[in-house]
Scaffold this active site. Structure first.
Site, PDB file in Angstrom:
ATOM      1  N   ALA A  18      -2.417   0.694   9.985  1.00  0.00           N
ATOM      2  CA  ALA A  18      -1.793  -0.634  10.034  1.00  0.00           C
ATOM      3  C   ALA A  18      -1.873  -1.353   8.680  1.00  0.00           C
ATOM      4  O   ALA A  18      -2.870  -1.209   7.977  1.00  0.00           O
ATOM      5  CB  ALA A  18      -2.487  -1.477  11.103  1.00  0.00           C
ATOM      6  N   PRO A  19      -0.804  -2.077   8.300  1.00  0.00           N
ATOM      7  CA  PRO A  19       0.439  -2.335   9.051  1.00  0.00           C
ATOM      8  C   PRO A  19       1.487  -1.229   8.942  1.00  0.00           C
ATOM      9  O   PRO A  19       2.518  -1.299   9.603  1.00  0.00           O
ATOM     10  CB  PRO A  19       0.962  -3.631   8.415  1.00  0.00           C
ATOM     11  N   GLY A  20       1.250  -0.197   8.122  1.00  0.00           N
ATOM     12  CA  GLY A  20       2.175   0.941   8.218  1.00  0.00           C
ATOM     13  C   GLY A  20       2.821   1.419   6.921  1.00  0.00           C
ATOM     14  O   GLY A  20       3.768   2.195   6.962  1.00  0.00           O
ATOM     15  N   GLY A  21       2.295   0.975   5.783  1.00  0.00           N
ATOM     16  CA  GLY A  21       2.896   1.374   4.492  1.00  0.00           C
ATOM     17  C   GLY A  21       2.866   2.877   4.251  1.00  0.00           C
ATOM     18  O   GLY A  21       3.813   3.447   3.705  1.00  0.00           O
ATOM     19  N   ASP A  63      -6.623   6.018   5.196  1.00  0.00           N
ATOM     20  CA  ASP A  63      -6.818   4.848   4.329  1.00  0.00           C
ATOM     21  C   ASP A  63      -7.795   3.876   4.998  1.00  0.00           C
ATOM     22  O   ASP A  63      -7.715   2.666   4.796  1.00  0.00           O
ATOM     23  CB  ASP A  63      -5.435   4.185   4.095  1.00  0.00           C
ATOM     24  N   LYS A  73     -13.124   4.464  -0.859  1.00  0.00           N
ATOM     25  CA  LYS A  73     -13.389   3.106  -1.351  1.00  0.00           C
ATOM     26  C   LYS A  73     -14.773   3.136  -1.992  1.00  0.00           C
ATOM     27  O   LYS A  73     -15.779   3.270  -1.283  1.00  0.00           O
ATOM     28  CB  LYS A  73     -13.361   2.073  -0.212  1.00  0.00           C
ATOM     29  N   ASP A  80      -4.580   3.288  14.652  1.00  0.00           N
ATOM     30  CA  ASP A  80      -5.218   2.038  14.202  1.00  0.00           C
ATOM     31  C   ASP A  80      -5.250   1.078  15.390  1.00  0.00           C
ATOM     32  O   ASP A  80      -4.281   1.011  16.149  1.00  0.00           O
ATOM     33  CB  ASP A  80      -4.402   1.418  13.043  1.00  0.00           C
ATOM     34  N   ASP A 102      -9.859   4.886  17.689  1.00  0.00           N
ATOM     35  CA  ASP A 102     -10.751   4.972  16.543  1.00  0.00           C
ATOM     36  C   ASP A 102     -10.434   6.267  15.760  1.00  0.00           C
ATOM     37  O   ASP A 102     -10.401   7.352  16.360  1.00  0.00           O
ATOM     38  CB  ASP A 102     -12.199   4.992  17.058  1.00  0.00           C
ATOM     39  N   SER A 162       0.819  -1.199   0.000  1.00  0.00           N
ATOM     40  CA  SER A 162       0.000   0.000   0.000  1.00  0.00           C
ATOM     41  C   SER A 162       0.866   1.268   0.000  1.00  0.00           C
ATOM     42  O   SER A 162       0.420   2.347  -0.406  1.00  0.00           O
ATOM     43  CB  SER A 162      -0.886  -0.060   1.248  1.00  0.00           C
TER      44      SER A 162
HETATM   45  C1  LIG Z   1      -6.337  -0.684   3.982  1.00  0.00           C
HETATM   46  S1  LIG Z   1      -5.791  -0.827   5.610  1.00  0.00           S
HETATM   47  C2  LIG Z   1      -4.590   0.432   5.741  1.00  0.00           C
HETATM   48  C3  LIG Z   1      -3.261   0.103   5.104  1.00  0.00           C
HETATM   49  C4  LIG Z   1      -2.216   1.142   5.413  1.00  0.00           C
HETATM   50  N1  LIG Z   1      -2.498   2.415   4.769  1.00  0.00           N
HETATM   51  C5  LIG Z   1      -0.840   0.702   4.993  1.00  0.00           C
HETATM   52  O1  LIG Z   1      -0.239   1.368   4.143  1.00  0.00           O
HETATM   53  O2  LIG Z   1      -0.320  -0.288   5.516  1.00  0.00           O
HETATM   54  C6  LIG Z   1      -7.134  -0.165   6.509  1.00  0.00           C
HETATM   55  C7  LIG Z   1      -6.874  -0.028   8.002  1.00  0.00           C
HETATM   56  O3  LIG Z   1      -7.893   0.812   8.527  1.00  0.00           O
HETATM   57  C8  LIG Z   1      -8.128   0.416   9.858  1.00  0.00           C
HETATM   58  N2  LIG Z   1      -9.409   0.998  10.289  1.00  0.00           N
HETATM   59  C9  LIG Z   1     -10.647   0.791   9.791  1.00  0.00           C
HETATM   60  N3  LIG Z   1     -11.554   1.518  10.483  1.00  0.00           N
HETATM   61  C10 LIG Z   1     -10.864   2.226  11.404  1.00  0.00           C
HETATM   62  C11 LIG Z   1     -11.221   3.172  12.404  1.00  0.00           C
HETATM   63  N4  LIG Z   1     -12.489   3.530  12.578  1.00  0.00           N
HETATM   64  N5  LIG Z   1     -10.248   3.700  13.160  1.00  0.00           N
HETATM   65  C12 LIG Z   1      -8.957   3.344  13.000  1.00  0.00           C
HETATM   66  N6  LIG Z   1      -8.553   2.464  12.059  1.00  0.00           N
HETATM   67  C13 LIG Z   1      -9.489   1.892  11.277  1.00  0.00           C
HETATM   68  C14 LIG Z   1      -8.083  -1.095   9.797  1.00  0.00           C
HETATM   69  O4  LIG Z   1      -7.804  -1.626  11.090  1.00  0.00           O
HETATM   70  C15 LIG Z   1      -6.979  -1.331   8.774  1.00  0.00           C
HETATM   71  O5  LIG Z   1      -5.760  -1.603   9.427  1.00  0.00           O
END
Ligand SMILES: C[S@@+](CC[C@H](N)C(=O)[O-])C[C@H]1O[C@@H](n2cnc3c(N)ncnc32)[C@H](O)[C@@H]1O
Length: 370
Positions: free
Chosen positions: A223-226, A279, A308, A242, A262, A190
């Site tokens: 998460a995971p942190g990209g 994201d 999305k 996250d 959150d 990502s």
């Molecule tokens: C597509 S992944 C993110 C990937 C990240 N950008 C990366 O580069 O690794 C979506 C993330 O959004 C988090 N997420 C979804 N709803 C959330 C919320 N309300 N608060 C915090 N994190 C949330 C999920 O736990 C998930 O880890």
């Protein structure tokens, strides 16, 4: 005589033809161009066909590349060379290009981004150098970077559409495909999405101002942190929000603070950060509301976020998100910049850049002595 436009050649991700076509028709309508978009499911390309004949430069100016979300690349379609004979395909193509009477600075060879079109790559690798040599010897292809770019869009080995664009008003990447190298230590693929977004959605000046050591970023849904990695690699501090786990390597490097919270309710300990990125997988309108609150209120100077999109009505959903953002900024009469693209590294989502524009200086009346 400058060539007349037949329409537009638009390249998109296969599966997004309907959105690309609807968008092309909307942009053309807005510019006062009558016509219709033609495409087929999973074609990976859309042709907008003009009803009237206009100079290609007028059509180019009326349909700036920045206005398109779903087109990875667009050029003004000026001619089609069909039925090129197998024994000599070069002559009719070079003659058609010469007949345009346009000097060009670059040739971009294009196909749709489909498996079927990929089978053309061997043929094109052998064929195109002949064409380029012929264009150089006829002084059509010149070593001048500000001349228009010629796009040769091949449907198959017997048919090519000729398109024109200008440098700076088209994707800098061939076929709009950003081929970026995956950084060795990045926690997820990502990361390439944010790297592409920096290049595709921001000016060089904006990047220089905002991507430098010591600045702060907030990453919602980290998460995971990209995405956090893109900032920490540049010596920037990151609040990575996250509930899910972050890559150990990212936290160990010391620039990223993992906040288990959150993303909708978490509040930043800093009055203002340079960056908000988001994201989270959530309803697009909810994300649009959240990020526009951050940016309009000044809690973040700028933001890159993902929307999305649902499988159906993606175009309409995007329109709704634009309205949400616009309404939030209009609350206090603020101006903003919003750029949205369906990036090469995006799948069912689009990526956007949002920033508040500085208020124009208030003119103080000059005191005059009586
Ligand atoms: C597509 S992944 C993110 C990937 C990240 N950008 C990366 O580069 O690794 C979506 C993330 O959004 C988090 N997420 C979804 N709803 C959330 C919320 N309300 N608060 C915090 N994190 C949330 C999920 O736990 C998930 O880890």
């Amino acid at each position: 005589m400058s060539p007349t436009a037949k329409g537009l050649i638009l390249l998109c991700r296969p599966g997004f033809e309907a959105e690309c076509a609807a968008e092309a028709e909307a942009i053309a309508r807005h510019a006062g161009l009558q016509g219709r978009a033609r495409t087929a499911p999973n074609a990976g390309s859309v042709h907008f066909v003009c009803d009237e004949l206009f100079d290609w430069k007028l059509v180019l100016e009326a349909t700036p590349f920045s206005a398109f979300v779903f087109a990875r690349q667009r050029s003004v379609w000026v001619d089609r060379v069909a039925d090129m004979p197998q024994e000599d395909r070069a002559t009719p193509l070079v003659e058609a290009i010469a007949a345009l009477e346009v000097q060009i600075g670059r040739v971009e060879v294009e196909t749709a981004d489909t498996n079927e079109a990929k089978t053309l790559s061997g043929f094109l690798k052998r064929f195109i150098p002949h064409i380029e040599r012929a264009l150089v010897s006829r002084r059509i292809l010149r070593d001048k970077p500000d001349l228009p770019t010629l796009h040769l869009f091949f449907k198959d080995s017997s048919q090519a559409d000729l398109g024109l664009s200008r440098p700076g008003d088209a994707s800098p990447w061939n076929m709009g495909i950003a081929r970026l190298r995956m950084p060795r230590n990045a926690p997820s693929r990502s990361t390439l999405k944010l790297a592409e977004a920096f290049d595709a959605l921001m000016t060089e000046e904006e990047r220089a101002q905002s991507l430098k050591p010591g600045l702060y970023a907030v990453d919602l849904g980290a998460a995971p942190g990209g995405w956090s990695y893109q900032f920490s690699e540049r010596g920037m501090h990151v609040y990575a929000v996250d509930n899910g786990p972050l890559a150990d390597s990212l936290v160990a490097a010391g620039m990223v603070e993992h906040v288990r919270a959150d993303g909708f309710s978490w509040r930043s300990p800093r009055k203002q950060v340079e960056w908000l990125v988001c994201d989270m997988v959530e309803q697009p309108a909810r994300i649009a509301q959240l990020v526009s609150d951050w940016v309009a209120s000044g809690k973040a100077k700028r933001c890159i976020f993902n929307l999305k999109l649902p499988m159906k009505k993606r175009f309409e959903e995007l329109k709704r998100c634009r309205q949400v953002i616009d309404a939030r900024f209009k609350l206090h009469g603020d101006s903003y910049v919003l750029r949205i693209k369906h990036l090469y590294h995006d799948r069912e989502e689009v990526t956007a850049y949002l920033a508040k524009l500085p208020a124009p200086p208030v003119e103080t009346p000059k005191m005059s002595r009586r």
